[in-house]
Write an enzyme that holds these catalytic residues in place. Structure first.
Site: not given
Ligand code: GUN
Length: 293
Positions: A54, A98, A121
């Protein structure tokens, strides 16, 4: 019959170059650079490799990444304090924590603290709630589900009125991809570990999204001829012929299903690259919203 391969890597590359062009324009015309904070807690190997991907992808399209690496033992209040600091930083347009987090940290408590304007997200309960409601739209759609729909639309596969079956009901993929398909006017079924006779339900589907986390679970005779099959699974299986000792396979038995389906995504090179591309898209869109573009 042999399925058309949906090349996620190539589609993601096209999207990344579209994003790079837009980022360039934003910096030329408004002197603004989109920023993404990527937070990782602990040292799980799989999470580290996703996070590295990412961060690298950000650099390639000109998005500034803020790298926050916290030790496994960090407390929940300390992590939340870091999220608050990022919420207040005007250079940061997206915040990604994450998952999974270590056992002693409550994921929901942390995700709920991310500003919904920076929730790239799409995991904040408010964004998920809006995704679930008719006539409402979340500020961000979760990246992997959004990537699955983008693969369908860029392959010319229509969703409206189709029967879609989602295999798996996780908060990250199964549930939100079902909601996105419903918003796109599919008739959806969700098959999960407690479903009786999942094969017969999957066999009716025009579109199958496999997100169960079970290596090669979906077999050729479970698939309606001509169906579109999107494989979200990434499962490591032992393979002594590889230097690493393992290889990645999906939730779909590619060898069997590719003989029956109309379209299929490979693993790797299908959904995976799309998750990263959608994260970049969400970050850019978040920045544009703040800048008023
Ligand atoms: N863990 C597995 N997939 C994801 C994802 O899309 N976002 C985050 N934050 N964590 C993940």
């Amino acid at each position: 019959m042999s399925a058309k391969i949906i090349d996620g890597k190539a589609i993601a590359q096209t999207i990344r170059s579209e994003i790079a062009d837009e980022v360039r324009l934003l910096s030329q015309n408004h002197a603004k650079v989109p920023g993404l904070a990527v937070v990782i807690v602990g040292n799980r190997k799989d999470s580290q490799s996703y996070v590295n991907m990412k961060r690298k992808a950000c650099a390639e399209v000109g998005i500034k990444s803020f790298d926050i690496d916290l030790p496994e033992q960090v407390s929940e209040p300390e992590l939340i304090a870091k999220v608050h600091e990022l919420n207040a930083n005007p250079e940061v347009h997206g915040i990604l924590v994450q998952l999974p987090l270590p056992k002693h940290i409550n994921e929901e408590n942390v995700l709920s603290e991310i500003s919904i304007e920076k929730d790239v997200d799409g995991f904040h309960p408010l964004n998920i709630g809006k995704l679930a409601m008719k006539g409402r739209d979340p500020l961000f759609q979760p990246c992997t589900p959004k990537g699955c729909l983008e693969l369908l639309s860029r392959s010319g596969i229509s969703i409206k009125g189709k029967k879609a079956v989602v295999v798996g009901r996780s908060n990250i993929v199964g549930l939100p991809v079902s909601l996105l398909l419903l918003k796109a006017d599919a008739t959806i079924s969700i098959v999960h570990s407690r479903t009786t006779d999942p094969e017969s339900i999957i066999r009716e589907a025009d579109i199958v999204i496999a997100a169960a986390g079970q290596a090669m679970m979906i077999k050729g005779d479970w698939i309606k001829p001509g169906a579109a099959v999107i494989d979200v699974g990434t499962n490591a299986v032992d393979d002594p012929s590889k230097k690493s000792g393992y290889r990645l396979v999906g939730d779909v038995d590619f060898h069997e299903v590719s003989k029956v389906a109309g379209w299929i995504t490979p693993v790797p090179g299908g959904v995976g690259p799309m998750t990263v591309a959608m994260l970049l898209r969400n970050t850019l869109d978040g920045a544009k919203r703040v800048i008023g573009q």
